[in-house]
Design a protein around this motif. Structure first.
Motif, PDB file in Angstrom:
ATOM      1  N   SER A   1      -1.814   7.023 -30.120  1.00 51.68           N
ATOM      2  CA  SER A   1      -1.165   7.334 -31.394  1.00 51.68           C
ATOM      3  C   SER A   1       0.159   6.590 -31.450  1.00 51.68           C
ATOM      4  O   SER A   1       0.446   5.731 -30.605  1.00 51.68           O
ATOM      5  CB  SER A   1      -0.930   8.837 -31.508  1.00 51.68           C
ATOM      6  N   SER A   2       0.994   6.938 -32.428  1.00 50.58           N
ATOM      7  CA  SER A   2       2.309   6.301 -32.520  1.00 50.58           C
ATOM      8  C   SER A   2       3.203   6.683 -31.356  1.00 50.58           C
ATOM      9  O   SER A   2       4.186   5.991 -31.069  1.00 50.58           O
ATOM     10  CB  SER A   2       2.976   6.689 -33.841  1.00 50.58           C
ATOM     11  N   GLN A   3       2.890   7.781 -30.662  1.00 54.08           N
ATOM     12  CA  GLN A   3       3.674   8.207 -29.503  1.00 54.08           C
ATOM     13  C   GLN A   3       2.972   7.954 -28.177  1.00 54.08           C
ATOM     14  O   GLN A   3       3.629   7.797 -27.154  1.00 54.08           O
ATOM     15  CB  GLN A   3       4.003   9.698 -29.600  1.00 54.08           C
ATOM     16  N   LEU A   4       1.655   7.940 -28.179  1.00 51.69           N
ATOM     17  CA  LEU A   4       0.887   7.856 -26.942  1.00 51.69           C
ATOM     18  C   LEU A   4       0.163   6.519 -26.874  1.00 51.69           C
ATOM     19  O   LEU A   4      -0.631   6.191 -27.764  1.00 51.69           O
ATOM     20  CB  LEU A   4      -0.109   9.012 -26.890  1.00 51.69           C
ATOM     21  N   HIS A   5       0.446   5.747 -25.819  1.00 49.92           N
ATOM     22  CA  HIS A   5      -0.088   4.399 -25.696  1.00 49.92           C
ATOM     23  C   HIS A   5      -0.729   4.242 -24.316  1.00 49.92           C
ATOM     24  O   HIS A   5      -0.165   4.677 -23.310  1.00 49.92           O
ATOM     25  CB  HIS A   5       1.033   3.365 -25.861  1.00 49.92           C
ATOM     26  N   ALA A   6      -1.891   3.597 -24.272  1.00 50.16           N
ATOM     27  CA  ALA A   6      -2.621   3.408 -23.026  1.00 50.16           C
ATOM     28  C   ALA A   6      -2.719   1.928 -22.684  1.00 50.16           C
ATOM     29  O   ALA A   6      -2.763   1.066 -23.571  1.00 50.16           O
ATOM     30  CB  ALA A   6      -4.021   4.002 -23.133  1.00 50.16           C
ATOM     31  N   VAL A   7      -2.746   1.649 -21.383  1.00 50.66           N
ATOM     32  CA  VAL A   7      -2.976   0.291 -20.868  1.00 50.66           C
ATOM     33  C   VAL A   7      -4.094   0.384 -19.839  1.00 50.66           C
ATOM     34  O   VAL A   7      -4.134   1.324 -19.030  1.00 50.66           O
ATOM     35  CB  VAL A   7      -1.705  -0.291 -20.229  1.00 50.66           C
ATOM     36  N   LEU A   8      -4.998  -0.591 -19.879  1.00 48.77           N
ATOM     37  CA  LEU A   8      -6.129  -0.610 -18.961  1.00 48.77           C
ATOM     38  C   LEU A   8      -6.348  -2.033 -18.479  1.00 48.77           C
ATOM     39  O   LEU A   8      -6.307  -2.987 -19.272  1.00 48.77           O
ATOM     40  CB  LEU A   8      -7.390  -0.109 -19.665  1.00 48.77           C
TER      41      LEU A   8
ATOM     42  N   ALA B   1      -2.918   3.528 -17.172  1.00 45.65           N
ATOM     43  CA  ALA B   1      -1.841   4.510 -17.287  1.00 45.65           C
ATOM     44  C   ALA B   1      -1.525   4.691 -18.767  1.00 45.65           C
ATOM     45  O   ALA B   1      -2.027   3.944 -19.613  1.00 45.65           O
ATOM     46  CB  ALA B   1      -0.599   4.067 -16.524  1.00 45.65           C
ATOM     47  N   VAL B   2      -0.680   5.689 -19.065  1.00 43.00           N
ATOM     48  CA  VAL B   2      -0.263   5.907 -20.443  1.00 43.00           C
ATOM     49  C   VAL B   2       1.248   6.063 -20.507  1.00 43.00           C
ATOM     50  O   VAL B   2       1.908   6.439 -19.526  1.00 43.00           O
ATOM     51  CB  VAL B   2      -0.946   7.150 -21.074  1.00 43.00           C
ATOM     52  N   SER B   3       1.770   5.790 -21.697  1.00 42.07           N
ATOM     53  CA  SER B   3       3.183   5.992 -22.005  1.00 42.07           C
ATOM     54  C   SER B   3       3.273   6.937 -23.187  1.00 42.07           C
ATOM     55  O   SER B   3       2.676   6.683 -24.236  1.00 42.07           O
ATOM     56  CB  SER B   3       3.844   4.646 -22.336  1.00 42.07           C
TER      57      SER B   3
ATOM     58  N   ASP C   1       5.620  -3.301 -23.184  1.00 42.04           N
ATOM     59  CA  ASP C   1       5.197  -2.754 -24.477  1.00 42.04           C
ATOM     60  C   ASP C   1       6.219  -1.757 -25.009  1.00 42.04           C
ATOM     61  O   ASP C   1       6.560  -1.765 -26.203  1.00 42.04           O
ATOM     62  CB  ASP C   1       3.841  -2.068 -24.339  1.00 42.04           C
ATOM     63  N   ALA C   2       6.700  -0.862 -24.133  1.00 43.69           N
ATOM     64  CA  ALA C   2       7.660   0.153 -24.571  1.00 43.69           C
ATOM     65  C   ALA C   2       8.965  -0.493 -25.018  1.00 43.69           C
ATOM     66  O   ALA C   2       9.556  -0.099 -26.032  1.00 43.69           O
ATOM     67  CB  ALA C   2       7.916   1.155 -23.442  1.00 43.69           C
ATOM     68  N   ALA C   3       9.426  -1.500 -24.281  1.00 48.72           N
ATOM     69  CA  ALA C   3      10.654  -2.200 -24.671  1.00 48.72           C
ATOM     70  C   ALA C   3      10.483  -2.892 -26.020  1.00 48.72           C
ATOM     71  O   ALA C   3      11.391  -2.895 -26.861  1.00 48.72           O
ATOM     72  CB  ALA C   3      11.044  -3.212 -23.596  1.00 48.72           C
ATOM     73  N   ALA C   4       9.306  -3.470 -26.254  1.00 48.00           N
ATOM     74  CA  ALA C   4       9.047  -4.134 -27.535  1.00 48.00           C
ATOM     75  C   ALA C   4       9.061  -3.140 -28.689  1.00 48.00           C
ATOM     76  O   ALA C   4       9.348  -3.516 -29.830  1.00 48.00           O
ATOM     77  CB  ALA C   4       7.710  -4.870 -27.477  1.00 48.00           C
ATOM     78  N   ARG C   5       8.757  -1.884 -28.411  1.00 46.24           N
ATOM     79  CA  ARG C   5       8.794  -0.845 -29.445  1.00 46.24           C
ATOM     80  C   ARG C   5      10.165  -0.195 -29.556  1.00 46.24           C
ATOM     81  O   ARG C   5      10.344   0.795 -30.272  1.00 46.24           O
ATOM     82  CB  ARG C   5       7.732   0.217 -29.158  1.00 46.24           C
TER      83      ARG C   5
END
Length: 255
Positions: free
Chosen positions: A161-168, A179-181, A215-219
């Motif tokens: 979602s806009s708050q929950l992001h996954a990387v695989l 993992a997820v952020s 990814d988090a820094a880019a957001r």
């Protein structure tokens, strides 16, 4: 940023992440003034999931009696209250109510920068999946067959979602690491980090973390926080995370 500031960011992020998990999933939540308790009655032996969070020691002290009654109603035999570094005022009420300190979980934090994209070794594919299924399946594989049902329960409930992001990271059709952020304000909380047992010692955990950070820094996020397991602590230190102090688990045994 001070250790106390990192601790406060992790507390706030985890408070919201656990509350998200309790919206329609198997995790149950009791919301009291300044206190939230979480219980997983379907997996009563998973002590880590039977957890109380609080905003201040006074609110916790006032909630201890209804908390015990609620956990007994859920038929949960053991639960814990993580006490944050320096918050000694919580210890007296907990001790008088029958809680005892047993262990501690390191809280860690990292100031995010804008690094170049991480190098992806040949044959590997980096994905931002549209579901959490494979990340959760990796966690089920890594954390033991006795915990597999817990992660299976979340496969429908947790979605990016806009708050929950996954990387695989995968190799062909095979997921190897993920993992997820969970992002709140300018802070990214890192959760569900797992690497397939057959793919360890290949730097894949670090690769996943670098991707999450970039990814988090880019957001627009400026800080990453997490709770470290014994297995992951060394990796997070090598990535630049600072230990902000252990959260001491005060544990109550109902029987």
């Amino acid at each position: 940023m001070t250790d106390a500031e990192l601790t406060a960011r992790l507390r706030a992020n985890l408070w919201d992440f656990k509350s998200l998990q309790a919206r329609g999933g198997p995790l149950r939540m009791l919301d009291l003034p300044g206190v939230r308790a979480f219980a997983l009655p379907d997996h009563p032996d998973m002590r880590f999931q039977q957890q109380v969070m609080y905003e201040d020691a006074r609110a916790l002290a006032e909630a201890l009696a209804p908390l015990e009654a609620w956990y007994r109603e859920q038929d949960v035999p053991v639960w814990r209250v993580p006490v944050y570094p320096g918050e000694t005022l919580a210890e007296g009420p907990l001790a008088r109510a029958g809680y005892r300190p047993e262990d501690a979980i390191p809280a860690m934090g990292l100031t995010l920068s804008h690094p170049p994209p991480p190098h992806l070794p040949r044959g590997l594919i980096l994905e931002h999946p549209e579901s959490m299924d494979e990340v959760l399946a990796l966690n089920a594989l890594c954390y033991g067959q006795e915990n597999a049902g817990y992660f299976e329960d979340w496969r429908v409930q947790l979605r990016p979602s806009s708050q929950l992001h996954a990387v695989l990271v995968r190799e062909g059709d095979r997921p190897l690491a993920g993992a997820v952020s969970f992002e709140r304000g300018d802070t990214a909380g890192i959760y569900l980090v797992a690497t397939h047992p057959a793919a360890r010692n290949r730097g894949l955990g670090a690769l996943v973390m670098h991707c999450l950070h970039a990814d988090a820094a880019a957001r627009g996020r400026t800080v990453a926080v997490l709770q470290a397991s014994d297995m992951g602590y060394g990796l997070y230190q090598r990535l630049g995370y600072r230990d902000a102090g252990g959260w001491t688990n005060w544990v109550r045994h109902a029987r």
